[in-house]
Write a protein that holds these residues in place. Sequence first.
Motif, PDB file in Angstrom:
ATOM      1  N   LYS A 298     -20.258  49.167   5.107  1.00 50.80           N
ATOM      2  CA  LYS A 298     -20.788  49.185   6.468  1.00 50.80           C
ATOM      3  C   LYS A 298     -19.689  49.460   7.495  1.00 50.80           C
ATOM      4  CE  LYS A 298     -22.981  46.235   4.617  1.00 50.80           C
ATOM      5  NZ  LYS A 298     -23.347  46.034   3.192  1.00 50.80           N
ATOM      6  N   ARG A 299     -20.062  50.197   8.545  1.00 50.78           N
ATOM      7  CA  ARG A 299     -19.141  50.500   9.625  1.00 50.78           C
ATOM      8  C   ARG A 299     -19.155  49.404  10.681  1.00 50.78           C
ATOM      9  NH1 ARG A 299     -20.926  56.106  11.934  1.00 50.78           N
ATOM     10  NH2 ARG A 299     -18.884  55.974  12.932  1.00 50.78           N
ATOM     11  N   ARG A 300     -20.315  48.874  10.961  1.00 57.48           N
ATOM     12  CA  ARG A 300     -20.451  47.878  12.034  1.00 57.48           C
ATOM     13  C   ARG A 300     -21.001  46.550  11.531  1.00 57.48           C
ATOM     14  NH1 ARG A 300     -24.107  47.813  17.579  1.00 57.48           N
ATOM     15  NH2 ARG A 300     -22.641  46.575  18.812  1.00 57.48           N
ATOM     16  N   TRP A 301     -22.126  46.600  10.825  1.00 56.57           N
ATOM     17  CA  TRP A 301     -22.797  45.365  10.439  1.00 56.57           C
ATOM     18  C   TRP A 301     -22.329  44.889   9.071  1.00 56.57           C
ATOM     19  CZ3 TRP A 301     -24.649  42.432  14.001  1.00 56.57           C
ATOM     20  CH2 TRP A 301     -25.005  43.019  15.211  1.00 56.57           C
ATOM     21  N   THR A 302     -21.054  44.508   9.043  1.00 57.74           N
ATOM     22  CA  THR A 302     -20.441  43.979   7.835  1.00 57.74           C
ATOM     23  C   THR A 302     -20.932  42.555   7.595  1.00 57.74           C
ATOM     24  OG1 THR A 302     -18.573  43.082   9.073  1.00 57.74           O
ATOM     25  CG2 THR A 302     -18.374  45.371   8.279  1.00 57.74           C
ATOM     26  N   PRO A 303     -20.754  42.027   6.388  1.00 57.43           N
ATOM     27  CA  PRO A 303     -21.125  40.629   6.150  1.00 57.43           C
ATOM     28  C   PRO A 303     -20.437  39.666   7.114  1.00 57.43           C
ATOM     29  CG  PRO A 303     -20.800  41.750   4.064  1.00 57.43           C
ATOM     30  CD  PRO A 303     -20.378  42.714   5.124  1.00 57.43           C
ATOM     31  N   ALA A 304     -19.184  39.951   7.462  1.00 62.08           N
ATOM     32  CA  ALA A 304     -18.474  39.072   8.392  1.00 62.08           C
ATOM     33  C   ALA A 304     -19.140  39.075   9.762  1.00 62.08           C
ATOM     34  CB  ALA A 304     -17.011  39.501   8.509  1.00 62.08           C
ATOM     35  N   ARG A 305     -19.604  40.257  10.196  1.00 61.44           N
ATOM     36  CA  ARG A 305     -20.244  40.327  11.511  1.00 61.44           C
ATOM     37  C   ARG A 305     -21.589  39.605  11.512  1.00 61.44           C
ATOM     38  NH1 ARG A 305     -20.049  43.794  16.252  1.00 61.44           N
ATOM     39  NH2 ARG A 305     -18.198  44.705  15.341  1.00 61.44           N
ATOM     40  N   THR A 306     -22.407  39.838  10.507  1.00 63.71           N
ATOM     41  CA  THR A 306     -23.703  39.153  10.491  1.00 63.71           C
ATOM     42  C   THR A 306     -23.512  37.640  10.379  1.00 63.71           C
ATOM     43  OG1 THR A 306     -23.918  39.523   8.105  1.00 63.71           O
ATOM     44  CG2 THR A 306     -24.948  41.134   9.563  1.00 63.71           C
ATOM     45  N   LYS A 307     -22.495  37.225   9.629  1.00 65.43           N
ATOM     46  CA  LYS A 307     -22.239  35.796   9.489  1.00 65.43           C
ATOM     47  C   LYS A 307     -21.834  35.168  10.815  1.00 65.43           C
ATOM     48  CE  LYS A 307     -19.549  32.453   6.781  1.00 65.43           C
ATOM     49  NZ  LYS A 307     -18.495  32.289   5.734  1.00 65.43           N
ATOM     50  N   SER A 308     -21.177  35.941  11.672  1.00 62.06           N
ATOM     51  CA  SER A 308     -20.686  35.413  12.943  1.00 62.06           C
ATOM     52  C   SER A 308     -21.762  35.330  14.022  1.00 62.06           C
ATOM     53  CB  SER A 308     -19.538  36.279  13.464  1.00 62.06           C
ATOM     54  OG  SER A 308     -20.011  37.555  13.893  1.00 62.06           O
ATOM     55  N   ARG A 309     -22.956  35.895  13.785  1.00 61.01           N
ATOM     56  CA  ARG A 309     -24.010  35.865  14.792  1.00 61.01           C
ATOM     57  C   ARG A 309     -24.568  34.451  14.959  1.00 61.01           C
ATOM     58  NH1 ARG A 309     -22.508  39.773  17.533  1.00 61.01           N
ATOM     59  NH2 ARG A 309     -20.683  39.036  16.371  1.00 61.01           N
ATOM     60  N   ARG A 310     -25.081  34.182  16.155  1.00 60.23           N
ATOM     61  CA  ARG A 310     -25.851  32.961  16.380  1.00 60.23           C
ATOM     62  C   ARG A 310     -27.306  33.268  16.042  1.00 60.23           C
ATOM     63  NH1 ARG A 310     -23.954  28.537  18.921  1.00 60.23           N
ATOM     64  NH2 ARG A 310     -21.863  28.614  19.809  1.00 60.23           N
ATOM     65  N   TRP A 311     -27.911  32.419  15.233  1.00 60.80           N
ATOM     66  CA  TRP A 311     -29.271  32.665  14.768  1.00 60.80           C
ATOM     67  C   TRP A 311     -30.239  31.729  15.465  1.00 60.80           C
ATOM     68  CZ3 TRP A 311     -30.325  36.674  11.424  1.00 60.80           C
ATOM     69  CH2 TRP A 311     -29.201  37.340  10.941  1.00 60.80           C
ATOM     70  N   SER A 312     -31.469  32.160  15.572  1.00 59.85           N
ATOM     71  CA  SER A 312     -32.490  31.344  16.228  1.00 59.85           C
ATOM     72  C   SER A 312     -32.739  30.063  15.437  1.00 59.85           C
ATOM     73  CB  SER A 312     -33.787  32.142  16.349  1.00 59.85           C
ATOM     74  OG  SER A 312     -34.326  32.429  15.072  1.00 59.85           O
ATOM     75  N   MET A 313     -33.422  29.133  16.065  1.00 62.60           N
ATOM     76  CA  MET A 313     -33.662  27.845  15.418  1.00 62.60           C
ATOM     77  C   MET A 313     -34.627  28.002  14.237  1.00 62.60           C
ATOM     78  SD  MET A 313     -36.006  28.364  17.895  1.00 62.60           S
ATOM     79  CE  MET A 313     -37.639  27.913  18.490  1.00 62.60           C
ATOM     80  N   GLY A 314     -34.670  26.971  13.423  1.00 64.00           N
ATOM     81  CA  GLY A 314     -35.670  26.902  12.381  1.00 64.00           C
ATOM     82  C   GLY A 314     -36.954  26.273  12.923  1.00 64.00           C
ATOM     83  N   LEU A 315     -37.977  26.266  12.084  1.00 71.28           N
ATOM     84  CA  LEU A 315     -39.271  25.719  12.493  1.00 71.28           C
ATOM     85  C   LEU A 315     -39.816  24.809  11.406  1.00 71.28           C
ATOM     86  CD1 LEU A 315     -40.938  28.993  13.852  1.00 71.28           C
ATOM     87  CD2 LEU A 315     -39.823  27.210  15.210  1.00 71.28           C
ATOM     88  N   TYR A 316     -40.314  23.672  11.821  1.00 71.83           N
ATOM     89  CA  TYR A 316     -41.144  22.822  10.965  1.00 71.83           C
ATOM     90  C   TYR A 316     -42.569  22.982  11.481  1.00 71.83           C
ATOM     91  CZ  TYR A 316     -43.411  18.756   8.944  1.00 71.83           C
ATOM     92  OH  TYR A 316     -44.278  17.941   8.262  1.00 71.83           O
ATOM     93  N   VAL A 317     -43.482  23.431  10.623  1.00 72.11           N
ATOM     94  CA  VAL A 317     -44.859  23.664  11.046  1.00 72.11           C
ATOM     95  C   VAL A 317     -45.814  22.970  10.075  1.00 72.11           C
ATOM     96  CG1 VAL A 317     -46.482  25.366  11.926  1.00 72.11           C
ATOM     97  CG2 VAL A 317     -44.067  25.992  11.714  1.00 72.11           C
ATOM     98  N   TRP A 318     -46.655  22.127  10.625  1.00 66.39           N
ATOM     99  CA  TRP A 318     -47.677  21.427   9.825  1.00 66.39           C
ATOM    100  C   TRP A 318     -49.042  22.002  10.200  1.00 66.39           C
ATOM    101  CZ3 TRP A 318     -48.895  15.454  10.322  1.00 66.39           C
ATOM    102  CH2 TRP A 318     -49.828  15.106   9.331  1.00 66.39           C
ATOM    103  N   TYR A 319     -49.681  22.649   9.230  1.00 64.19           N
ATOM    104  CA  TYR A 319     -51.018  23.212   9.397  1.00 64.19           C
ATOM    105  C   TYR A 319     -51.999  22.225   8.769  1.00 64.19           C
ATOM    106  CZ  TYR A 319     -47.974  27.338   9.576  1.00 64.19           C
ATOM    107  OH  TYR A 319     -46.958  28.225   9.857  1.00 64.19           O
ATOM    108  N   PHE A 320     -53.060  21.882   9.495  1.00 61.95           N
ATOM    109  CA  PHE A 320     -54.020  20.956   8.899  1.00 61.95           C
ATOM    110  C   PHE A 320     -55.411  21.191   9.484  1.00 61.95           C
ATOM    111  CE2 PHE A 320     -51.926  18.814  12.415  1.00 61.95           C
ATOM    112  CZ  PHE A 320     -52.963  18.265  13.158  1.00 61.95           C
ATOM    113  N   GLY A 321     -56.411  20.890   8.667  1.00 60.41           N
ATOM    114  CA  GLY A 321     -57.792  20.946   9.091  1.00 60.41           C
ATOM    115  C   GLY A 321     -58.366  19.547   9.143  1.00 60.41           C
ATOM    116  N   THR A 322     -59.324  19.312  10.044  1.00 59.47           N
ATOM    117  CA  THR A 322     -59.951  17.996  10.172  1.00 59.47           C
ATOM    118  C   THR A 322     -61.466  18.128  10.129  1.00 59.47           C
ATOM    119  OG1 THR A 322     -59.811  18.174  12.594  1.00 59.47           O
ATOM    120  CG2 THR A 322     -58.042  16.978  11.477  1.00 59.47           C
ATOM    121  N   ARG A 323     -62.129  17.157   9.505  1.00 57.27           N
ATOM    122  CA  ARG A 323     -63.583  17.177   9.342  1.00 57.27           C
ATOM    123  C   ARG A 323     -64.289  16.550  10.541  1.00 57.27           C
ATOM    124  NH1 ARG A 323     -62.106  14.509   4.710  1.00 57.27           N
ATOM    125  NH2 ARG A 323     -61.898  15.767   2.808  1.00 57.27           N
TER     126      ARG A 323
END
Length: 517
Positions: A298-323
Amino acid sequence: MRSTSKHSDPSHAVVIGAGLGGLAAAMRLGAKGYRVTVLDRLDSPGGRGSALHEEGHRFDLGPTIVTVPQLFRELWSDCGRDFDADVDLRSLDPFYQIRWPDGSTFTARQDTDAMRDEVARLSPGDVAGYERFLKDSEARYAFGFEDLGRRSMHRLRDLVAVLPKFAWLRADRSVAAHAKRRFRDPRLQMAFSFHPLFIGGDPFNVTSMYILVSHLEKEFGVHYAIGGVAAIAEAMVRVIEDQGGHVRHGAEVDEIVIERGTARGVRLTSGESIAADLVISNADAGHTYDRLLRNHAKRRWTPARTKSRRWSMGLYVWYFGTRGTADMWGDVGHHTILNGPRYQGLVRDIFIKGQLSQDMSLYIHRPSVTDPTVAPAGDDTFYALSPVPHLGFDHAADWEAEADRYQDLVAAQLETVIPGFRDRISASHVMTPNDFRDRYLSPHGSGFSIEPRILQSAWFRPHNVSEEARGLYLVGAGTHPGAGLPGVISSAEVLGKLVPDAARPVSPPIPQKVAAE
């Protein structure tokens, strides 16, 4: 390369990923005369916008609202189709309700007078600030969305040309800092600054350009598609197939094949090779460069560059149905934002410290108040979403051990607005950052790819036309202009402007190498 697809006119394009960005790209290419093959490892289209079905409930896994429907209408129109004939889109009023621990609320609507009244009800002295905020938001929409967001930003000179406008609009200031300048009441500061969380951004660090979302809501409304976003994805597939394209599920791309600096197709995990004149990746940009191009320097997007990025948060999602709850909890509408006791502190724990907190804020989605197809008659379908740290931090949460404990914490918060719901649960499904990593191949299990900070936006973001090979393009949340339905649909619009019609040469030159920022 031995291939299952032969080169012939019209030229062949392969799209990696059937998320909405990839499907929109396929539609754009089909309209330009390309023969398109879309490949996706999942069993249904939509990517993060796909759905699961359990016990008669449909769980919409990802995005739940459409804020700029004309982007879809323009996409359909450019393909000779009518979006509203294919998708039943409903306008929501109110948009959502925000609730705070002290019992106060803020109800967001499209009508300016109604919004002015809501501001005055909480803080009469902030009405003038609200008026100024609306003007600020509109100016940033015109520049950031209609201009920069709908054209390619892969040339450094394009960035240099707009720097004075960035400075004039104070793009260096964060969304939260800008809201604090316009509102004195902390609740209103939160109500007009939390929107970057919907695209994976820290409101206290993301550029104030993103206050444009307030103008999007006011100008175009908030909408919901009957059948969920998955129904939009399915409608997109029908357009692609009507154009002569093909969408293959259960087909995971293992590598993009590069020959003499040009993308020539893909190789699947099954060993099958598919030749192409163009390759468009809707996979996460980090996955595209680190995994799919792992054997290509890679010329620009090397593993070192992608590793140095700030990434968005993770998500905890609970899907549920109710009667039997359709007539219960009448004050809980389609969208509710339930705030915890902290705002800035919680955001800092999530984005900066990478620390899983005991307190939380929740986004509660109750589509069954609008969409009868989402649950059995008389029942409800919900999801509760909690932003959490991604998996890339030191001492990241062990979700195999934490999931049950965290579900109990979420349930305790939900009991304050939908009391007794646990006794009525008929179906349940949980997704953690581990699932985003494994299902969507998202680096660090992040929910929205690279975080949209100012030095990770526009030219600084992975470009729609790749520097790494001719004939390779990127669409989706990880590229320009960014995450969210408007962003990923716009990324395909940008692609359509970059790629020539199928009758013309299909491999533009690699952009000139630019200096590292």
